[in-house]
Write a protein that holds these residues in place. Structure first.
Motif, short mmCIF file in Angstrom:
data_model
loop_
_atom_site.label_atom_id
_atom_site.label_comp_id
_atom_site.label_asym_id
_atom_site.label_seq_id
_atom_site.Cartn_x
_atom_site.Cartn_y
_atom_site.Cartn_z
N LYS A 1 -7.96 22.07 35.44
CA LYS A 1 -8.18 22.74 34.16
C LYS A 1 -8.78 24.13 34.36
O LYS A 1 -8.44 25.08 33.63
N ASP B 1 -11.47 26.46 27.57
CA ASP B 1 -11.77 25.86 26.27
C ASP B 1 -11.30 26.74 25.12
O ASP B 1 -10.81 26.23 24.10
N ASP C 1 -7.58 26.30 24.79
CA ASP C 1 -7.29 25.06 24.06
C ASP C 1 -7.49 25.24 22.57
O ASP C 1 -6.69 24.77 21.75
N ASN D 1 -4.66 27.35 21.16
CA ASN D 1 -3.42 26.56 21.10
C ASN D 1 -3.41 25.61 19.91
O ASN D 1 -2.40 25.43 19.23
N LYS D 2 -4.57 25.00 19.65
CA LYS D 2 -4.68 24.07 18.50
C LYS D 2 -4.53 24.83 17.19
O LYS D 2 -3.93 24.33 16.24
#
Length: 268
Positions: free
Chosen positions: A210, A258, A261, A264-265
């Protein structure tokens, strides 16, 4: 295939993982290699495998925690091949059960790791340098770690010992550069050695992945190729440096994955 032709290398901890990769690649590039390891049968087998493709190698016993054993390994190399021009100080230990935070770590383990991880580098260099001076130069390569540059929740002794490797590398380079002896270190990140693959769960590997800038983990040959470069004349104007081979794991603000992420959400 002749980047280190006619050079003589000793690789400590060369029976497996990073050391085995370095020993094999050095031999393929023309070096005569002594593989020194506590696992003497593994070292001898590695040497036999090198001989199968025409390389020159021999496997010997080494206890990196014992001064006399280190001295004998260097002397054997000189007696067997005539000199030593490349020293790869690769032996290193870690212990996740005993090497904890500074309040709870085992002090005997602290002493053991300092003895193996940094004193063995000092002693290997101490015994090899006079022969390198006599031969007109050489290259010393030390295995550091990214743990020497960052803090962590555990492995306090390991990190401190590897930070010491980084700085000792500079001292050796500064003290013996005029003798045409170069000294550099390599700081690996997570490398998928057999030991790492056998002891790390998929969940742990996913955490490392990650935070890597690259979409894959490192392999032993990633370090082995760096060793060959530092051992060869291609790096003749590089000394006192620690090359970080870590897939970009430590280059960014730690919150970047983070935030990616989160963005992207938001786009979904």
């Amino acid at each position: 295939m002749e980047r280190v032709k006619n050079k003589v290398a000793i690789v400590t901890g060369g029976a497996s993982g990073i050391g085995l990769s370095a020993a094999s690649l050095l031999a393929k590039e023309g070096a005569k290699v002594v593989i020194a390891d506590f696992n003497v049968e593994g070292a001898k087998q590695a040497a036999e495998n090198i001989k199968k493709y025409g390389g020159e190698a021999v496997g010997i016993f080494l206890d990196a925690g014992d001064e006399n054993s280190i001295k004998e390994a260097i002397e054997y190399t000189v007696q067997h091949f005539g000199t030593v021009s490349i020293l790869f100080n690769n032996v290193g230990l870690t212990n996740l059960q005993k090497d904890l935070d500074v309040v709870n770590l085992d002090l005997d383990e602290w002493d053991r790791l300092m003895n193996i991880n940094i004193k063995s580098v000092l002693l290997g260099s101490r015994f090899a340098i006079p022969h390198m001076v006599e031969a007109g130069g050489g290259s010393i390569i030390n295995t550091a770690s990214m743990a020497g540059f960052t803090g962590d929740a555990v492995r306090s002794a390991y990190g401190a010992s590897k930070a010491a490797v980084v700085n000792l590398t500079k001292y050796i380079a500064a003290q013996y550069g005029k003798d045409k002896i170069r000294c550099n270190a390599i700081a690996p990140g997570l490398i998928l050695t057999p030991a790492a693959e056998n002891n790390m769960s998929s969940e742990v590997l996913d955490i490392f992945a990650k935070y890597n800038a690259l979409p894959y983990h490192g392999e032993p040959d990633d370090i082995g190729h760096t060793v060959v470069f530092l051992a060869s004349d291609e790096s003749k104007f590089i000394t006192g440096q620690t090359i970080q081979v870590e897939g970009g794991h430590y280059i960014a603000n730690p919150s970047v994955p983070d935030f990616k992420d989160l963005m992207n959400k938001a786009q979904k």
